[in-house]
Design an enzyme around this catalytic site. Structure first.
Site, PDB file in Angstrom:
ATOM      1  N   ASP A  54      20.749 -48.246  -8.852  1.00 30.25           N
ATOM      2  CA  ASP A  54      20.525 -49.529  -9.501  1.00 30.25           C
ATOM      3  C   ASP A  54      21.294 -50.643  -8.812  1.00 30.25           C
ATOM      4  O   ASP A  54      22.053 -51.390  -9.446  1.00 30.25           O
ATOM      5  CB  ASP A  54      20.885 -49.471 -10.989  1.00 30.25           C
ATOM      6  CG  ASP A  54      20.396 -50.707 -11.747  1.00 30.25           C
ATOM      7  OD1 ASP A  54      19.582 -51.467 -11.181  1.00 30.25           O
ATOM      8  OD2 ASP A  54      20.841 -50.918 -12.892  1.00 30.25           O
TER       9      ASP A  54
ATOM     10  N   SER B 148      24.967 -58.524 -15.711  1.00 33.32           N
ATOM     11  CA  SER B 148      24.527 -57.478 -14.799  1.00 33.32           C
ATOM     12  C   SER B 148      24.587 -57.955 -13.350  1.00 33.32           C
ATOM     13  O   SER B 148      24.063 -59.021 -13.010  1.00 33.32           O
ATOM     14  CB  SER B 148      23.098 -57.052 -15.120  1.00 33.32           C
ATOM     15  OG  SER B 148      23.042 -56.327 -16.320  1.00 33.32           O
TER      16      SER B 148
ATOM     17  N   HIS C  97      17.943 -53.842 -11.186  1.00 32.27           N
ATOM     18  CA  HIS C  97      17.177 -54.343 -12.331  1.00 32.27           C
ATOM     19  C   HIS C  97      17.291 -55.860 -12.484  1.00 32.27           C
ATOM     20  O   HIS C  97      16.571 -56.453 -13.285  1.00 32.27           O
ATOM     21  CB  HIS C  97      17.583 -53.631 -13.630  1.00 32.27           C
ATOM     22  CG  HIS C  97      18.913 -54.018 -14.185  1.00 32.27           C
ATOM     23  ND1 HIS C  97      20.056 -53.274 -14.012  1.00 32.27           N
ATOM     24  CD2 HIS C  97      19.300 -55.079 -14.941  1.00 32.27           C
ATOM     25  CE1 HIS C  97      21.064 -53.842 -14.639  1.00 32.27           C
ATOM     26  NE2 HIS C  97      20.633 -54.944 -15.210  1.00 32.27           N
TER      27      HIS C  97
END
Length: 489
Positions: free
Chosen positions: A163, A239, A133
């Site tokens: 992911d 992230s 992402h």
């Protein structure tokens, strides 16, 4: 859906104030009781033993940070988005004329920011592990190192199920460090850990906390990983950055937070690094992650269901449906099998089995221990590569629904006579054999191939058939019993 079917950052402002010192402060004597100077007051007395322990801990934290941060990067990405414009998108209008907007698709660029960690080097090529992402849809990627040098990045591969994504950049500098990967299987609740990355754009940030829990499910965000939970502060921008242990080893990749505000509330989650080690090799060699495929639909079942199935007190994963002509079907696995072990290792839950099967290599022979009809059965399966089209082809999913036992609650809700026995049809899959046989949610299957079934165990036992044979059901619905068309396996 029927009731019974549902069961199966704010920034703190800093004000700079200027002030004049009052005249009485200036005239106070240095040694008077009314005056205390910060630079002359004696320090707090700390026991030598306690101070030594605190300094040792601080030195350890400094060492971990200085060793790992040079391998942590900031990723600045640009994604090209396409939207369908309308005639009203472009202002101003021509008065009493035709609007300027054309109604054609329009593209725009969206900027994003995340983190990553250098995990591999091959000659002049450095590989950065991050989240899908963060970089999975990027058309432009900029890699910023700890020393603020910036390189152009290239997307090597991405995977939505885990992911994760891998980005590369080129550099003649052979001294750029590569992070050391740890063993996330050794991580335990209470372990000290560090989260590193670029939260809110503040690159080379380190936060410290502990491992709050392990084995957290990722199904809530559509991820097949079991996450490491930590209270080390994780915020937007973290992230893709590493979660690091006290030995300076990467034990996870920071991925998401549970938050009501959008900022850190001490509940962050990282993908265990062992879950993605194979993926790094897959990305470099093939540009994508290759998953092993068994060919079963697995569901979690509760104690009431286990009792009806005859596996009460057992831990494992329930194969509620099976893909026809899949590796599982070829190996002799059947719908209704309760899988308790893989290659002799106990199955802890459904998510674990999904991960373990996904990490198997194509062609690998695997033995599964199953409970079928109260008996232990061992089946040998040759694993095949997972193909998204095949895995989503409901026309091959047998029987195409989840059977559920008739409980008192269900009997009351469906207004079933006490004499009616069988299993209830739930969760019918579109285009499946069940859909082709015109089954509906709430139907009660009372017989399979004219053989009465009174429980889940009897139902799944009756489903056992050879390829090429036909199966049909007797179905009770709204006071009537009908026989379905025959389905050839």
């Amino acid at each position: 859906m029927k009731t019974w079917a549902k069961k199966i950052v704010g920034a703190a402002g800093v004000a700079a104030l200027s002030f004049a010192v009052a005249s009485f402060s200036c005239s106070a004597k240095e040694n008077s009781a009314a005056t205390v100077f910060a630079d002359t007051r004696s320090g707090v007395s700390v026991p030598a033993s306690g101070l030594a322990a605190a300094e040792a801990l601080q030195e350890s934290f400094r060492s971990v940070s200085s060793a790992v941060l040079p391998a942590v990067v900031e990723l600045d990405v640009i994604e090209t988005k396409t939207i369908q414009s309308t005639p009203f998108d472009d202002f101003p209008f021509f008065f009493f004329g035709i609007p300027r907007g054309s109604g054609e698709p329009r593209e725009y660029e969206q900027q994003g920011l995340g983190s990553g960690v250098i995990v591999r080097k091959d000659g002049k090529t450095y590989y950065v592990l991050t989240n899908n992402h963060v970089a999975g849809e990027a058309t432009e990627i900029s890699v910023k190192l700890n020393d603020e040098r910036t390189f152009t990045g290239k997307l090597i591969g991405k995977d939505e199920r885990k992911d994760i994504a891998l980005v590369s950049f080129e550099s003649d500098d052979m001294s750029i460090p590569v992070a050391r990967l740890g063993d996330s299987d050794d991580v335990q609740t209470g372990d000290i850990c560090f989260s590193m990355g670029a939260p809110l754009g503040y690159y080379s940030t380190v936060t410290q906390g502990i491992v709050s829990a392990t084995g957290r499910s990722g199904t809530a965000i559509g991820n097949v990983s079991d996450f490491i939970q930590t209270d080390a502060a994780i915020n937007p921008g973290n992230s893709g950055g590493p979660l690091v242990n006290i030995y300076g080893e990467v034990i996870g990749i920071n991925t998401w937070i549970a938050s009501q505000s959008g900022g850190s509330q001490g509940i962050g989650f990282a993908i265990p690094i062992n879950n993605v080690k194979k993926a790094i090799d897959d990305f470099i060699e093939k540009g994508e992650v290759t998953y092993g495929w068994l060919g079963v639909s697995l569901v979690e079942i509760k104690d009431e269901y286990k009792k009806e199935l005859g596996v009460e007190g057992k831990i494992g994963a329930f194969a509620s449906q099976i893909f026809l002509d899949s590796p599982a079907a070829k190996g002799g696995m059947q719908a209704g099998d309760y899988i308790v072990a893989m290659n002799g290792e106990p199955i802890k839950n459904t998510d674990q089995l999904v991960r373990d099967v996904g990490d198997l290599t194509v062609g690998e022979k695997v033995e599964f221990e199953c409970i079928r009809g109260g008996e232990s059965v061992t089946v040998s399966v040759s694993i095949e590569a997972r193909d998204d089209d095949t895995a989503s082809d409901n026309s091959q999913l047998w029987p195409g629904f989840i059977a559920y036992p008739i409980t008192d609650e269900i009997r009351e809700e469906l207004e079933l006579d006490k004499k009616v026995e069988g299993v209830v049809v739930t969760n019918i899959m579109p285009r499946s054999p069940a859909a082709a046989m015109r089954l509906q949610s709430g139907d009660v299957i009372t017989a399979v191939n004219d053989t009465p079934v009174r429980s889940l165990a009897e139902f799944y036992a009756a489903l056992e058939s050879e390829p090429g044979s036909s199966i049909w059901f007797d179905v009770y619905s709204q006071g009537h019993t009908i026989t379905t068309s025959r389905y050839r396996l």
